[in-house]
Scaffold this motif. Structure first.
Motif, PDB file in Angstrom:
ATOM      1  N   ASP A  31     -26.836  41.236  79.785  1.00  0.00           N
ATOM      2  CA  ASP A  31     -28.114  41.923  79.581  1.00  0.00           C
ATOM      3  C   ASP A  31     -29.195  40.886  79.301  1.00  0.00           C
ATOM      4  N   THR A  32     -30.167  40.780  80.204  1.00  0.00           N
ATOM      5  CA  THR A  32     -31.226  39.772  80.063  1.00  0.00           C
ATOM      6  C   THR A  32     -32.490  40.328  79.397  1.00  0.00           C
ATOM      7  N   HIS A  33     -32.487  41.586  79.049  1.00  0.00           N
ATOM      8  CA  HIS A  33     -33.671  42.174  78.426  1.00  0.00           C
ATOM      9  C   HIS A  33     -33.896  41.607  77.024  1.00  0.00           C
ATOM     10  N   LYS A  34     -35.164  41.558  76.651  1.00  0.00           N
ATOM     11  CA  LYS A  34     -35.538  41.040  75.342  1.00  0.00           C
ATOM     12  C   LYS A  34     -36.235  42.130  74.523  1.00  0.00           C
ATOM     13  N   MET A  35     -36.178  41.967  73.222  1.00  0.00           N
ATOM     14  CA  MET A  35     -36.883  42.851  72.290  1.00  0.00           C
ATOM     15  C   MET A  35     -37.754  41.993  71.380  1.00  0.00           C
ATOM     16  N   ILE A  36     -38.814  42.602  70.870  1.00  0.00           N
ATOM     17  CA  ILE A  36     -39.577  41.955  69.798  1.00  0.00           C
ATOM     18  C   ILE A  36     -39.106  42.566  68.483  1.00  0.00           C
ATOM     19  N   ARG A  37     -38.689  41.719  67.597  1.00  0.00           N
ATOM     20  CA  ARG A  37     -38.289  42.183  66.262  1.00  0.00           C
ATOM     21  C   ARG A  37     -39.427  41.892  65.284  1.00  0.00           C
ATOM     22  N   TYR A  38     -40.049  42.960  64.813  1.00  0.00           N
ATOM     23  CA  TYR A  38     -41.110  42.813  63.829  1.00  0.00           C
ATOM     24  C   TYR A  38     -40.521  42.928  62.428  1.00  0.00           C
ATOM     25  N   GLU A  39     -40.765  41.918  61.615  1.00  0.00           N
ATOM     26  CA  GLU A  39     -40.416  42.028  60.203  1.00  0.00           C
ATOM     27  C   GLU A  39     -41.568  42.734  59.499  1.00  0.00           C
ATOM     28  N   ILE A  40     -41.270  43.762  58.745  1.00  0.00           N
ATOM     29  CA  ILE A  40     -42.334  44.560  58.142  1.00  0.00           C
ATOM     30  C   ILE A  40     -42.215  44.597  56.619  1.00  0.00           C
ATOM     31  N   LYS A  41     -43.319  44.909  55.992  1.00  0.00           N
ATOM     32  CA  LYS A  41     -43.335  45.219  54.569  1.00  0.00           C
ATOM     33  C   LYS A  41     -43.658  46.707  54.453  1.00  0.00           C
ATOM     34  N   GLN A  42     -42.655  47.488  54.104  1.00  0.00           N
ATOM     35  CA  GLN A  42     -42.831  48.935  54.015  1.00  0.00           C
ATOM     36  C   GLN A  42     -43.655  49.293  52.785  1.00  0.00           C
ATOM     37  N   ILE A  43     -44.721  50.050  52.991  1.00  0.00           N
ATOM     38  CA  ILE A  43     -45.587  50.475  51.889  1.00  0.00           C
ATOM     39  C   ILE A  43     -45.211  51.879  51.426  1.00  0.00           C
ATOM     40  N   LYS A  44     -44.969  52.769  52.390  1.00  0.00           N
ATOM     41  CA  LYS A  44     -44.567  54.137  52.038  1.00  0.00           C
ATOM     42  C   LYS A  44     -43.814  54.758  53.207  1.00  0.00           C
ATOM     43  N   MET A  45     -42.773  55.531  52.879  1.00  0.00           N
ATOM     44  CA  MET A  45     -42.035  56.271  53.893  1.00  0.00           C
ATOM     45  C   MET A  45     -42.382  57.744  53.769  1.00  0.00           C
ATOM     46  N   PHE A  46     -42.790  58.358  54.882  1.00  0.00           N
ATOM     47  CA  PHE A  46     -43.142  59.768  54.911  1.00  0.00           C
ATOM     48  C   PHE A  46     -42.012  60.627  55.480  1.00  0.00           C
ATOM     49  N   LYS A  47     -41.170  60.020  56.290  1.00  0.00           N
ATOM     50  CA  LYS A  47     -40.088  60.763  56.928  1.00  0.00           C
ATOM     51  C   LYS A  47     -38.958  59.792  57.242  1.00  0.00           C
ATOM     52  N   GLY A  48     -37.713  60.246  57.041  1.00  0.00           N
ATOM     53  CA  GLY A  48     -36.570  59.411  57.347  1.00  0.00           C
ATOM     54  C   GLY A  48     -35.741  59.027  56.140  1.00  0.00           C
ATOM     55  N   PHE A  49     -36.109  59.572  54.957  1.00  0.00           N
ATOM     56  CA  PHE A  49     -35.421  59.211  53.712  1.00  0.00           C
ATOM     57  C   PHE A  49     -33.909  59.404  53.803  1.00  0.00           C
ATOM     58  N   GLU A  50     -33.499  60.496  54.471  1.00  0.00           N
ATOM     59  CA  GLU A  50     -32.077  60.848  54.490  1.00  0.00           C
ATOM     60  C   GLU A  50     -31.249  59.861  55.312  1.00  0.00           C
ATOM     61  N   LYS A  51     -31.915  59.018  56.118  1.00  0.00           N
ATOM     62  CA  LYS A  51     -31.185  58.064  56.960  1.00  0.00           C
ATOM     63  C   LYS A  51     -31.384  56.616  56.516  1.00  0.00           C
ATOM     64  N   LEU A  52     -32.596  56.296  56.099  1.00  0.00           N
ATOM     65  CA  LEU A  52     -32.906  54.933  55.672  1.00  0.00           C
ATOM     66  C   LEU A  52     -33.762  54.974  54.405  1.00  0.00           C
ATOM     67  N   LYS A  53     -33.494  54.058  53.497  1.00  0.00           N
ATOM     68  CA  LYS A  53     -34.289  53.997  52.272  1.00  0.00           C
ATOM     69  C   LYS A  53     -35.418  52.989  52.392  1.00  0.00           C
ATOM     70  N   ASP A  54     -35.122  51.885  53.026  1.00  0.00           N
ATOM     71  CA  ASP A  54     -36.124  50.827  53.174  1.00  0.00           C
ATOM     72  C   ASP A  54     -35.936  50.174  54.536  1.00  0.00           C
ATOM     73  N   VAL A  55     -37.033  49.963  55.231  1.00  0.00           N
ATOM     74  CA  VAL A  55     -36.979  49.380  56.568  1.00  0.00           C
ATOM     75  C   VAL A  55     -37.503  47.948  56.514  1.00  0.00           C
ATOM     76  N   GLN A  56     -36.700  47.020  56.973  1.00  0.00           N
ATOM     77  CA  GLN A  56     -37.108  45.616  56.979  1.00  0.00           C
ATOM     78  C   GLN A  56     -37.591  45.168  58.348  1.00  0.00           C
ATOM     79  N   TYR A  57     -36.985  45.725  59.406  1.00  0.00           N
ATOM     80  CA  TYR A  57     -37.355  45.343  60.763  1.00  0.00           C
ATOM     81  C   TYR A  57     -37.558  46.584  61.631  1.00  0.00           C
ATOM     82  N   VAL A  58     -38.470  46.478  62.593  1.00  0.00           N
ATOM     83  CA  VAL A  58     -38.573  47.469  63.666  1.00  0.00           C
ATOM     84  C   VAL A  58     -38.531  46.701  64.979  1.00  0.00           C
ATOM     85  N   TYR A  59     -37.982  47.339  66.010  1.00  0.00           N
ATOM     86  CA  TYR A  59     -37.788  46.691  67.302  1.00  0.00           C
ATOM     87  C   TYR A  59     -38.564  47.432  68.378  1.00  0.00           C
TER      88      TYR A  59
END
Length: 220
Positions: A62-90
């Motif tokens: 697989d030669t496809h590439k992704m950009i991995r953004y490192e983030i600083k989460q300020i507030k979560m509005f939806k998704g608590f039941e699956k993730l508590k804190d997000v460090q990266y988004v792709y």
């Protein structure tokens, strides 16, 4: 065909072509911000700390590439039941695959919506609702806490041309394009489609979150 209808149809085609040009081969169906948030598994407010190009998978073929953004989460509005804190988004590296380009300066704040993959990674793309936090209206920011999700059982239908009418009781007509010739107009920025106590849906504007049973609905 009626000349007015012909003009409106031509305008709609121009809009679709413009969206496709902006996103190259990436094609996204227009949707009200509430609908995009309801369809997302995760909704957060965050800053982007850094970015890195990484392989899309562990498969060497697989030669496809992704950009991995490192983030600083300020507030979560939806998704608590699956993730508590997000460090990266792709996101896909190529804009033709709906990849998103964000400012990784640890200053600009974004509203990010996306999907959670089976391996726990958060995927974002151009068809998600991704906006600069400062560009959101006060009503939109308040709606993120509760109001939008109160209307996830409603159907928001984009109205491109007249005649345009409600076909089901739980439907709200989104008329920004018809009235203002742009998708994210007054209705998108200031209204939420909320389900009422009798099961019908109607537009609600601003103010505090509506009570469980309310009758004072402001139509756009």
């Amino acid at each position: 065909m009626n000349p007015i209808h012909s003009t409106l149809l031509f305008s709609v085609l121009l809009l679709i072509l413009r969206i496709q040009e902006l996103a190259e081969a990436c094609s996204c169906a227009p949707a009200h911000p509430q609908q995009l948030i309801c369809d997302s598994a995760l909704v957060i407010r965050a800053k982007i700390s850094s970015e890195k190009v990484v392989p899309a998978s562990d498969d060497p073929v697989d030669t496809h590439k992704m950009i991995r953004y490192e983030i600083k989460q300020i507030k979560m509005f939806k998704g608590f039941e699956k993730l508590k804190d997000v460090q990266y988004v792709y996101t896909p590296f190529d804009s033709s695959l709906c990849g998103v380009k964000l400012e990784a300066n640890n200053k600009k704040q974004y509203l990010l919506t996306g999907q959670i993959l089976h391996d726990g990674k958060v995927l974002i793309h151009l068809c998600n609702y991704i906006e600069s936090w400062d560009d959101l209206s006060l009503s939109q920011k308040k709606s993120l806490n509760q109001r939008y999700q109160m209307g996830c059982g409603c159907k928001i239908t984009t109205c491109y041309m007249v005649p345009c009418s409600i076909t089901t009781p739980n439907e709200c007509l989104w008329t920004d394009w018809l009235i203002e010739r742009k998708l994210y107009g007054h209705q998108a920025k200031h209204y939420a489609c909320i389900k009422r106590s009798d099961g019908t849906c109607s537009w609600y504007r601003g103010g505090p979150p509506p009570e469980k049973e309310f009758t004072d609905i402001s139509e756009p």
